[in-house]
Design a protein around this motif. Sequence first.
Motif, short mmCIF file in Angstrom:
data_model
loop_
_atom_site.label_atom_id
_atom_site.label_comp_id
_atom_site.label_asym_id
_atom_site.label_seq_id
_atom_site.Cartn_x
_atom_site.Cartn_y
_atom_site.Cartn_z
N LEU A 225 0.14 2.48 13.16
CA LEU A 225 -1.00 1.96 13.88
C LEU A 225 -1.93 3.43 14.03
O LEU A 225 -1.35 4.49 14.45
N GLY A 226 -3.31 3.19 13.77
CA GLY A 226 -4.02 4.30 13.96
C GLY A 226 -4.13 5.35 12.93
O GLY A 226 -4.91 6.11 13.00
N ASN A 227 -3.39 5.30 11.73
CA ASN A 227 -3.37 6.39 10.71
C ASN A 227 -3.81 5.71 9.30
O ASN A 227 -3.44 5.22 8.63
N HIS A 228 -5.60 6.12 9.49
CA HIS A 228 -5.91 5.68 8.44
C HIS A 228 -5.94 6.40 6.97
O HIS A 228 -5.92 5.76 6.02
N GLU A 229 -5.10 7.66 7.18
CA GLU A 229 -4.95 8.26 6.04
C GLU A 229 -3.61 7.69 5.32
O GLU A 229 -3.81 7.49 3.91
N VAL A 230 -2.73 7.24 6.07
CA VAL A 230 -1.50 6.80 5.47
C VAL A 230 -1.72 5.36 4.75
O VAL A 230 -1.43 4.88 3.80
N LEU A 231 -2.75 4.47 5.48
CA LEU A 231 -3.22 3.28 5.02
C LEU A 231 -4.08 3.44 3.64
O LEU A 231 -3.70 2.81 2.66
N ALA A 232 -4.98 4.50 3.48
CA ALA A 232 -5.54 4.99 2.28
C ALA A 232 -4.42 5.17 1.32
O ALA A 232 -4.72 4.87 0.11
N ASP A 233 -3.64 5.92 1.37
CA ASP A 233 -2.23 6.16 0.59
C ASP A 233 -1.67 5.04 0.20
O ASP A 233 -1.51 5.15 -1.21
N ARG A 234 -1.56 4.14 0.81
CA ARG A 234 -0.78 2.75 0.44
C ARG A 234 -1.69 2.16 -0.46
O ARG A 234 -1.28 1.47 -1.37
N ILE A 235 -2.79 1.94 0.15
CA ILE A 235 -3.89 1.13 -0.99
C ILE A 235 -3.82 1.77 -2.34
O ILE A 235 -3.83 1.00 -3.42
N LEU A 236 -4.07 3.04 -2.41
CA LEU A 236 -3.95 3.71 -3.89
C LEU A 236 -2.67 3.59 -4.49
O LEU A 236 -2.55 3.61 -5.69
N GLU A 237 -1.51 3.62 -3.70
CA GLU A 237 -0.32 3.40 -4.37
C GLU A 237 -0.05 1.83 -4.90
O GLU A 237 0.31 1.91 -5.95
N ALA A 238 -0.73 1.00 -4.11
CA ALA A 238 -0.78 -0.32 -4.75
C ALA A 238 -1.64 -0.28 -6.04
O ALA A 238 -1.44 -1.36 -6.74
N LEU A 239 -2.86 0.18 -5.92
CA LEU A 239 -3.81 0.00 -6.80
C LEU A 239 -2.97 0.43 -8.12
O LEU A 239 -3.38 0.01 -9.40
N LYS A 240 -2.24 1.57 -8.14
CA LYS A 240 -1.77 2.10 -9.34
C LYS A 240 -0.38 1.53 -9.67
O LYS A 240 0.02 2.06 -10.75
N ASN A 241 -0.04 0.58 -8.93
CA ASN A 241 1.51 0.08 -9.44
C ASN A 241 1.57 -1.58 -9.53
O ASN A 241 1.99 -2.23 -8.59
N PRO A 242 1.06 -1.93 -10.59
CA PRO A 242 0.86 -3.45 -10.75
C PRO A 242 2.04 -4.21 -10.71
O PRO A 242 2.27 -5.29 -10.36
N SER A 243 3.23 -3.19 -11.40
CA SER A 243 4.61 -3.81 -11.40
C SER A 243 5.22 -4.13 -10.04
O SER A 243 5.64 -5.32 -10.01
N LEU A 244 4.78 -3.50 -8.94
CA LEU A 244 5.26 -3.77 -7.57
C LEU A 244 4.60 -4.89 -7.22
O LEU A 244 5.14 -5.59 -6.27
N LEU A 245 3.25 -4.90 -7.47
CA LEU A 245 2.54 -6.13 -6.83
C LEU A 245 3.11 -7.47 -7.41
O LEU A 245 2.90 -8.65 -6.98
#
Length: 281
Positions: A225-245
């Motif tokens: 909660l409250g950590n927008h840097e980690v949230l941004a990192d996870r969004i970028l990881e999802a964007l780059k990892n279609p197999s996980l999605l």
Amino acid sequence: ILLSIYLIGPGALGALCNYHPHVIMALGSDVLLEMKKSFLYRLITRFIIRRTDRFVSVSKAIAERLNERGVPQEHIFMNPIGIDTKIFNYSETTDKNGNFQIVSTRKLDPLYNVQQFINSLPIVYEKCEDFDVIISSTGPEYEDIQKSIDDYGLEARAKLIGDASLPVLLDILKKSHVFVSVPFSDGAPVSLFEAMACGCFPILSDIPANQDWIEDGQNGYLVPLGNHEVLADRILEALKNPSLLNKARLINRQIVEEQLEFSNLADNMIEYLNSTIKIKA
């Protein structure tokens, strides 16, 4: 049967009737936040519990808080609010083929912490410009959220569209790759279940309500909660990892079909209420 939906307010009115059997359906904030706001609220909660025969809880966290307040475990029935999987679903072949799309459908209210999501977007944009954001909701923070989007210069990437009709919402969810929801507190979030059913990868706040459904790194991400840097990192990881999605879509679809189909949960609720009819004061 007298059924009160929500513990604070409707539950208190039901308790004042002193009618039995009295059943309260606890949805989230009524137990996790409101009943511990003040000494007065705690007194009211104690009065309500004494005059209530059974409770229906939509999540484990709510059931645990009720138990802590003195409700016997055997008087709590676990039954989340489900969704209609005939309406909320996705197709592997025709959906998700457009630009990478991130969606939020949570109310624009401080409790749901949409601002943390907005604060993460400039970091995402610095490293990847090829994404779109749709926020389908309204609430008291609408103007503040729009101002933040404008101040960050993201008005071309992030769109606030208000409350969408069901056909529009379905189209958005089926085309979206990631669903972001980082509330401070929650019960059994129907918006999450809808997104899971439509094949969106959940990125959520690391709170008990979300831990019940998402295993971090397997069928979604849980962020502090409250950590927008980690949230941004996870969004970028999802964007780059279609197999996980893709893997997560299969897991989440199975969870929804097996545990969250509305018609099954409605039958469970009816059966439980029938079982309480003989309860006397």
